[in-house]
Write a protein that holds these residues in place. Structure first.
Motif, mmCIF file in Angstrom:
data_model
loop_
_atom_site.group_PDB
_atom_site.id
_atom_site.type_symbol
_atom_site.label_atom_id
_atom_site.label_comp_id
_atom_site.label_asym_id
_atom_site.label_seq_id
_atom_site.Cartn_x
_atom_site.Cartn_y
_atom_site.Cartn_z
ATOM 1 N N GLY A 113 0.639 -1.268 0.045
ATOM 2 C CA GLY A 113 -0.009 0.059 0.124
ATOM 3 C C GLY A 113 0.741 1.235 -0.070
ATOM 4 O O GLY A 113 0.562 2.067 -0.770
ATOM 5 N N GLU A 114 1.988 1.198 0.797
ATOM 6 C CA GLU A 114 2.670 2.634 0.789
ATOM 7 C C GLU A 114 3.590 2.741 -0.414
ATOM 8 O O GLU A 114 3.847 3.973 -0.755
ATOM 9 C CB GLU A 114 3.652 2.391 2.102
ATOM 10 C CG GLU A 114 4.442 3.639 2.483
ATOM 11 C CD GLU A 114 3.795 4.796 2.742
ATOM 12 O OE1 GLU A 114 3.767 5.954 2.472
ATOM 13 O OE2 GLU A 114 2.462 4.726 3.273
ATOM 14 N N ASP A 115 3.930 1.598 -0.992
ATOM 15 C CA ASP A 115 4.813 1.718 -2.397
ATOM 16 C C ASP A 115 4.021 2.262 -3.407
ATOM 17 O O ASP A 115 4.190 3.007 -4.166
ATOM 18 C CB ASP A 115 5.499 0.519 -2.664
ATOM 19 C CG ASP A 115 6.577 0.141 -1.588
ATOM 20 O OD1 ASP A 115 7.057 1.212 -1.092
ATOM 21 O OD2 ASP A 115 6.896 -0.999 -1.213
ATOM 22 N N TRP A 116 2.855 1.629 -3.571
ATOM 23 C CA TRP A 116 1.902 1.576 -4.701
ATOM 24 C C TRP A 116 0.778 2.655 -4.752
ATOM 25 O O TRP A 116 0.335 3.287 -5.590
ATOM 26 C CB TRP A 116 1.061 0.457 -5.065
ATOM 27 C CG TRP A 116 2.020 -0.755 -5.676
ATOM 28 C CD1 TRP A 116 3.343 -0.516 -5.818
ATOM 29 C CD2 TRP A 116 1.418 -2.111 -5.579
ATOM 30 N NE1 TRP A 116 3.717 -1.908 -6.219
ATOM 31 C CE2 TRP A 116 2.923 -2.728 -6.228
ATOM 32 C CE3 TRP A 116 0.516 -2.813 -5.412
ATOM 33 C CZ2 TRP A 116 2.858 -4.127 -6.485
ATOM 34 C CZ3 TRP A 116 0.335 -3.863 -5.806
ATOM 35 C CH2 TRP A 116 1.519 -4.684 -6.222
ATOM 36 N N GLY A 117 0.851 3.232 -3.449
ATOM 37 C CA GLY A 117 -0.318 4.287 -2.923
ATOM 38 C C GLY A 117 -1.589 3.609 -2.558
ATOM 39 O O GLY A 117 -2.167 2.580 -3.280
ATOM 40 N N TRP A 118 -1.980 4.061 -1.381
ATOM 41 C CA TRP A 118 -3.233 3.478 -0.913
ATOM 42 C C TRP A 118 -4.562 3.680 -1.731
ATOM 43 O O TRP A 118 -5.476 2.663 -1.374
ATOM 44 C CB TRP A 118 -3.460 3.976 0.652
ATOM 45 C CG TRP A 118 -2.426 3.409 1.465
ATOM 46 C CD1 TRP A 118 -1.545 4.015 2.095
ATOM 47 C CD2 TRP A 118 -2.479 2.105 2.055
ATOM 48 N NE1 TRP A 118 -0.699 3.392 2.746
ATOM 49 C CE2 TRP A 118 -1.283 1.943 3.018
ATOM 50 C CE3 TRP A 118 -3.129 0.943 2.046
ATOM 51 C CZ2 TRP A 118 -0.788 0.837 3.633
ATOM 52 C CZ3 TRP A 118 -2.599 -0.250 2.708
ATOM 53 C CH2 TRP A 118 -1.626 -0.282 3.412
ATOM 54 N N THR A 119 -4.570 4.563 -2.520
ATOM 55 C CA THR A 119 -5.881 4.893 -3.307
ATOM 56 C C THR A 119 -5.610 4.593 -4.891
ATOM 57 O O THR A 119 -6.403 4.904 -5.659
ATOM 58 C CB THR A 119 -6.145 6.383 -3.152
ATOM 59 O OG1 THR A 119 -5.195 7.074 -3.593
ATOM 60 C CG2 THR A 119 -6.795 6.513 -1.943
ATOM 61 N N SER A 120 -4.356 3.623 -5.172
ATOM 62 C CA SER A 120 -3.917 3.482 -6.425
ATOM 63 C C SER A 120 -4.869 2.406 -7.036
ATOM 64 O O SER A 120 -5.809 1.592 -6.058
ATOM 65 C CB SER A 120 -2.651 2.774 -6.579
ATOM 66 O OG SER A 120 -2.347 1.650 -5.871
ATOM 67 N N THR A 121 -5.185 2.101 -8.195
ATOM 68 C CA THR A 121 -5.941 1.190 -8.879
ATOM 69 C C THR A 121 -5.487 -0.300 -8.284
ATOM 70 O O THR A 121 -6.595 -0.951 -8.338
ATOM 71 C CB THR A 121 -5.706 1.209 -10.365
ATOM 72 O OG1 THR A 121 -6.371 2.545 -10.631
ATOM 73 C CG2 THR A 121 -6.676 0.271 -11.083
ATOM 74 N N ARG A 122 -4.153 -0.606 -8.259
ATOM 75 C CA ARG A 122 -3.790 -1.974 -7.910
ATOM 76 C C ARG A 122 -4.092 -2.136 -6.618
ATOM 77 O O ARG A 122 -4.655 -3.166 -6.208
ATOM 78 C CB ARG A 122 -2.244 -1.878 -8.249
ATOM 79 C CG ARG A 122 -1.798 -2.072 -9.666
ATOM 80 C CD ARG A 122 -0.263 -2.221 -9.789
ATOM 81 N NE ARG A 122 0.430 -0.842 -9.405
ATOM 82 C CZ ARG A 122 1.689 -0.901 -9.416
ATOM 83 N NH1 ARG A 122 2.316 -2.141 -9.712
ATOM 84 N NH2 ARG A 122 2.475 0.000 -9.169
#
Length: 518
Positions: free
Chosen positions: A239-248
């Motif tokens: 979550g921290e690396d990809w962004g908690w609101t990212s699509t993935r």
């Protein structure tokens, strides 16, 4: 030559199944208990190869500490998933085959993890295979219960529960000594050698379980559980690396929710579920299991953070800069005090409601976390933290089986206790992943190490889980049913003995007994 399993008796009313007791006048019969204890020690050793090595693996492989944490998380995750699967498969007539297969997987995993190549996916695969072995202790306890006379079976199962603590207490410093003086990979190769010995001994000594009927295996439930927990932990970890609101991340979270909801729906309707979730309808059972889940999360958050804190260089302005050996040694107070407090909790449970004892355990663990938040500048303070944490964890884990045994009919104790173990294992893996996520969120700039505030935030998250658990316990006590339940005192004692190992893998009506069938 006299067979080691030539004593048979019928233990099912009118049923064809028989339980075979080993003949202790033969060498195979005499060797069964030492072999089971050896396997128990091996399992404990495998479990101790995780947390102390995370900083070393990060440095050797040139990866972030949060990524290296997956070497612990993946073993715990596979262990959580394997417990109900291996337990279900081992209930049938091929228990010896399942035991050997799991030992083979664990040995191959140790060999892969020990290969002198810096290929991180290969190390993860090896650790995942090792994680399968974490499901073995219920199986070996079931072997003892099936194939030893009742008194001998009870003492052996109590000894197996102790070997978990003893093995971890030996495994931590052994891992540290090997990592400090040669390479951490030699610890994996030692585990592989011991695994090969365990395979040979199991084939020579452990009886078959042909007296058990064939059990249906829930393939759909296994697939849903694996996909649900796997995607959930991946979302928490990345979550921290990809962004908690990212699509993935949002996609992974949605997939995990769908898989786990589908698994729950399927388990409630399956004829032979991996985990009998219907028992969660009892409020005491539900709170005990949620307490196990949250306590498991808090335990591995604290343990993972302390290991990283102790080994963080002093150049960061807060770390203690200790070696892998010292980082391993600080875990010993946790193990020893867990065992000690599990025995104390058994005494306290005779004088007060088990729910209150569980609250005391949560209070002790919360005290450890608060101490860590405010005092962690010296090694002795860390030892105090781990000792207090051990008091809380041991007391809590030991009393949960007592609460469950007192809330469900005798015929359902095996399923109820197994579910508690599964949720506890899930808590371990979530705690490992969550600690890495919190610390990664507080890692900034070029430094691979988190800020000091990251450890404080992580500890406060664990405090929140403890408070939520305590409130749930109070709620359960208020709504606890007054219905009298048929409780087997012997089963209660066995539950407490095995609680420190985190395992119960037997049904109360499977014990061999002399005389007439039960």
């Amino acid at each position: 030559m006299t067979s080691s399993v030539d004593k048979e008796m019928d233990v099912h009313d009118g049923g064809p199944a028989t339980v075979t007791l080993v003949d202790e006048s033969t060498w195979r019969g005499r060797a069964l208990v030492p072999v089971l204890i050896f396997i128990g020690l091996l399992i404990a050793m495998i479990s101790s190869l995780g947390a102390p090595l995370v900083p070393t693996i990060a440095g050797d492989y040139g990866i972030a500490l949060g990524t290296a944490q997956w070497t612990l998380t993946i073993a715990l995750l596979v262990g959580a998933i394997s417990v109900p699967m291996v337990g279900r498969l081992a209930d049938g007539p091929r228990r010896l085959h399942i035991l050997v297969a799991v030992l083979v997987a664990m040995t191959l995993g140790s060999m892969l993890a020990g290969l002198p190549v810096n290929v991180f996916p290969l190390l993860l695969l090896g650790r995942a295979l090792q994680g399968v072995g974490l499901s073995l202790l219920p199986l070996v306890m079931g072997i003892a219960r099936d194939h030893l006379p009742p008194a001998r079976a009870r003492s052996t199962m109590a000894t197996l529960s102790v070997t978990t603590v003893v093995g971890v207490g030996l495994g931590y410093p052994m891992t540290g000594v090997i990592a400090d003086n040669v390479s951490f990979r030699y610890a994996f190769w030692l585990a592989a050698a011991l695994g090969a010995i365990a395979i040979a001994l199991a084939l020579l000594v452990v009886p078959t379980s042909k007296h058990h009927p064939v059990e249906r295996f829930d393939l759909v439930g296994a697939a849903l559980l694996t996909s649900g927990l796997g995607t959930l932990l991946l979302a928490i970890s990345m979550g921290e690396d990809w962004g908690w609101t990212s699509t993935r991340i949002l996609g992974l979270a949605a997939a995990a929710a769908v898989a786990l909801a589908s698994w729950t729906w399927h388990q409630l309707r399956a004829n032979a579920p991996l985990v009998d979730l219907r028992l969660m309808r009892d409020p005491v059972v539900a709170i005990s299991n949620l307490s196990g889940l949250f306590a498991g999360v808090g335990m591995y958050m604290l343990m993972s953070m302390v290991i990283r804190f102790v080994q963080t260089p002093t150049s960061t302005g807060y770390g203690l800069g200790e070696s892998v050996l010292v980082g391993s040694l600080v875990l010993i107070p946790l193990s020893l005090m867990s065992y000690f407090s599990s025995k104390v909790s058994a005494i306290l449970s005779r004088r007060m409601a088990p729910a209150y004892v569980l609250c005391l355990g949560m209070l002790a663990f919360t005290t450890a976390l608060l101490f860590f938040i405010n005092e962690r500048s010296s090694l002795w303070q860390i030892l105090v933290v781990m000792g207090l944490g051990g008091l809380g964890i041991g007391c809590s884990f030991a009393v949960m089986p007592r609460m469950i045994v007192g809330a469900v009919p005798a015929a359902q104790t095996g399923s109820a206790l197994a579910m508690n173990q599964v949720l506890r294992q899930v808590g371990y893996s979530v705690g490992s992943a969550l600690s890495a996520t919190v610390l990664t969120a507080h890692t900034t700039g070029a430094s691979p190490f988190p800020t000091d505030d990251g450890f404080t935030v992580g500890a406060w998250v664990a405090v929140g889980l403890c408070v939520a658990t305590a409130l749930g316990i109070v709620a359960a006590q208020l709504i606890e049913r007054t219905t009298n339940v048929d409780v087997d005192p012997l089963l209660v004692e066995e539950s407490a003995d095995a609680a420190i190992a985190g395992v119960i893998g037997f049904e109360p009506d499977e014990a061999p007994a002399t005389g007439s069938a039960r």
